[in-house]
Design an enzyme around this catalytic site. Structure first.
Site, PDB file in Angstrom:
ATOM      1  N   TYR A   1       0.832  -1.199   0.000  1.00 30.24           N
ATOM      2  CA  TYR A   1       0.000   0.000   0.000  1.00 30.24           C
ATOM      3  C   TYR A   1       0.873   1.259   0.000  1.00 30.24           C
ATOM      4  O   TYR A   1       0.653   2.186  -0.782  1.00 30.24           O
ATOM      5  CB  TYR A   1      -0.910   0.001   1.220  1.00 30.24           C
ATOM      6  CG  TYR A   1      -1.739   1.253   1.382  1.00 30.24           C
ATOM      7  CD1 TYR A   1      -2.797   1.518   0.522  1.00 30.24           C
ATOM      8  CD2 TYR A   1      -1.474   2.175   2.396  1.00 30.24           C
ATOM      9  CE1 TYR A   1      -3.569   2.674   0.664  1.00 30.24           C
ATOM     10  CE2 TYR A   1      -2.230   3.320   2.543  1.00 30.24           C
ATOM     11  CZ  TYR A   1      -3.276   3.564   1.676  1.00 30.24           C
ATOM     12  OH  TYR A   1      -4.036   4.694   1.804  1.00 30.24           O
TER      13      TYR A   1
ATOM     14  N   LYS B   1       1.242   4.254  -2.885  1.00 31.55           N
ATOM     15  CA  LYS B   1       1.055   5.673  -2.595  1.00 31.55           C
ATOM     16  C   LYS B   1       2.288   6.482  -2.986  1.00 31.55           C
ATOM     17  O   LYS B   1       2.176   7.604  -3.511  1.00 31.55           O
ATOM     18  CB  LYS B   1       0.735   5.865  -1.108  1.00 31.55           C
ATOM     19  CG  LYS B   1      -0.677   5.460  -0.727  1.00 31.55           C
ATOM     20  CD  LYS B   1      -1.701   6.343  -1.429  1.00 31.55           C
ATOM     21  CE  LYS B   1      -3.103   6.128  -0.936  1.00 31.55           C
ATOM     22  NZ  LYS B   1      -4.097   6.980  -1.642  1.00 31.55           N
TER      23      LYS B   1
ATOM     24  N   ASN C   1      -3.675   8.867  10.331  1.00 30.71           N
ATOM     25  CA  ASN C   1      -4.942   8.175  10.584  1.00 30.71           C
ATOM     26  C   ASN C   1      -6.079   9.193  10.646  1.00 30.71           C
ATOM     27  O   ASN C   1      -6.001  10.177  11.388  1.00 30.71           O
ATOM     28  CB  ASN C   1      -4.871   7.409  11.904  1.00 30.71           C
ATOM     29  CG  ASN C   1      -3.807   6.330  11.879  1.00 30.71           C
ATOM     30  OD1 ASN C   1      -4.023   5.246  11.356  1.00 30.71           O
ATOM     31  ND2 ASN C   1      -2.639   6.636  12.433  1.00 30.71           N
TER      32      ASN C   1
ATOM     33  N   PRO D   1     -49.609  23.465  40.132  1.00 30.77           N
ATOM     34  CA  PRO D   1     -50.270  24.749  40.439  1.00 30.77           C
ATOM     35  C   PRO D   1     -50.321  25.036  41.938  1.00 30.77           C
ATOM     36  O   PRO D   1     -50.659  24.182  42.753  1.00 30.77           O
ATOM     37  CB  PRO D   1     -51.670  24.563  39.853  1.00 30.77           C
ATOM     38  CG  PRO D   1     -51.480  23.598  38.728  1.00 30.77           C
ATOM     39  CD  PRO D   1     -50.424  22.651  39.196  1.00 30.77           C
ATOM     40  N   GLY D   2     -49.927  26.270  42.293  1.00 34.36           N
ATOM     41  CA  GLY D   2     -50.004  26.727  43.669  1.00 34.36           C
ATOM     42  C   GLY D   2     -48.918  26.228  44.587  1.00 34.36           C
ATOM     43  O   GLY D   2     -48.888  26.581  45.771  1.00 34.36           O
TER      44      GLY D   2
END
Length: 399
Positions: free
Chosen positions: A118, A122, A147, A309-310
């Site tokens: 490889y 290249k 990488n 509520p409250g």
């Protein structure tokens, strides 16, 4: 500008193509100097006519096409050197001396474990491009990538990070023979930023000292200036923390530009659908509920409080801890009184006008739902995580 990308369906090609499309379509306005007219996306299954048309009209070529894992070693040379020859021959056919960028690999150094079929393919591709530069006068930009990692990278192919992220996200095993092995890693967004710089003649140049990149103004090669050196053990440790976050609610440190931040984004891109959502523990009583949302290592924690509520909640104070209360739905009253004083500070708040109210150290405080019909929803931030062994919380009514 007419731009050709070869290998457009691969990891780098796909990310680059999307970035250029965003610029072309006006979605990304951070690069006003780049004008994209025509984008030619060529891959192995593309018709030969597309390569002809692109090579005739291109103003810039990104040659990212290549072979990483062929069935036969000889395919390295065919895929990496052979196609490069075809590309350059087609450009010469149309007398097109536009700049050409080549994606090579650090393995082209042919040093140590990089001395492979490889790597040789290249290196041959690099030599071909440099010869082309001498012959035609065209500008050639050769990048030896270390990488790579990031979203859309194919696991179990040629990226250990992609494999680790995919396997961790999907509860599959990871094999690490030597946790001390050091990797040089390049994040895809940093690479794309560099490629966009190269497109307008602002590439970063370098030479190589062995396998080490040395940035310099007149270097033969090019390089992305930001990479990360990380051990396999560090990668696995971070991934384990990311995986545990839905259970611990603990967000690891992810400073801007850090490897951890980039790895976390990569990891999340591999999550299966069922892990993209996770339950949170709601502490429910007759007053409403309280739910922790997120913990951070150094910047406290976030929660959401729902008051019926409250209802009045709170009625306590802290020596050192402080908080923000942010009402996002409903109408409420936040009261604070300095310990030892009779003066009460009143803050009427509403989801119709979102404001943040400091809970002051040394002040007892509460929050009252003023509605008799609607819940009061409050997002809360505390500067430190709750420690049951040292809660720094003392009950006392405001008035």
């Amino acid at each position: 500008m007419n731009i050709l990308i070869t290998g457009a369906a691969g990891f780098v090609g796909k990310n680059l193509a999307v970035a250029l499309k965003n610029i072309r379509d006006g979605k990304d306005r951070t690069h006003p100097e780049i004008i994209v007219d025509e984008l030619y996306l060529y891959d192995i299954d593309s018709p030969a006519e597309l390569l002809e048309t692109a090579c005739e009209n291109a103003d810039f070529v990104f040659n990212i096409a290549g072979v990483n894992r062929p069935q036969n070693p000889e395919e390295f040379m065919d895929g990496n050197f052979g196609f490069a020859s075809t590309l350059l021959a087609t450009l010469k056919k149309y007398n097109n001396n536009c700049p050409v960028l080549l994606s090579s690999s650090i393995q082209a150094t042919l040093i140590g474990r990089y001395d492979s079929d490889y790597g040789r393919s290249k290196k041959a591709g690099e030599d071909l491009f440099f010869d082309y530069e001498k012959e035609t006068g065209a500008k050639v930009l050769v990048y030896r990538f270390p990488n790579l990692f990031g979203k859309w990278c194919r696991p179990n192919y040629n990226s250990a990070v992609a494999t680790f992220c995919h396997n961790t996200a999907n509860d599959l095993p990871i094999t690490v023979n030597d946790p001390a092995v050091m990797l040089e890693l390049l994040y895809i967004d940093d690479l794309i930023d560099e490629m966009l710089c190269a497109l307008v003649g602002k590439e970063h140049r370098c030479e190589f000292d062995g396998i080490n990149t040395v940035l310099c103004e007149d270097g033969k090669y090019c390089a992305a200036p930001i990479t990360h050196h990380v051990t396999l053990g560090e990668i696995v440790s971070l991934l384990e923390a990311f995986k545990a976050q839905p259970t611990t609610l603990q967000m690891p440190e992810i400073p801007n530009g850090s490897f951890a931040k980039k790895l976390y984004s990569t990891y999340l891109s591999y999550l299966p659908k069922e892990k993209a959502i996770f339950p949170l523990k709601m502490n429910i009583d007759d007053r409403g509920s309280f739910t922790e949302l997120l913990r951070t290592e150094k910047c406290g924690q976030f929660s959401v409080n729902i008051s019926k509520p409250g209802i009045t909640k709170g009625q306590h104070w802290h020596h050192t801890k402080w908080e923000f209360f942010i009402v996002v739905s409903g109408r409420g009253l936040i009261q604070q009184r300095k310990i030892g004083s009779d003066e009460v500070l009143n803050f009427e708040v509403s989801g119709e006008r979102i404001e943040a109210v400091h809970m002051l150290p040394g002040y007892t405080h509460n929050i009252i739902n003023l509605s008799q019909t609607e819940n009061l929803v409050t997002v809360m931030w505390a500067n430190e995580q709750f420690d049951p062994s040292h809660p720094d919380t003392f009950g006392e009514v405001v008035e």
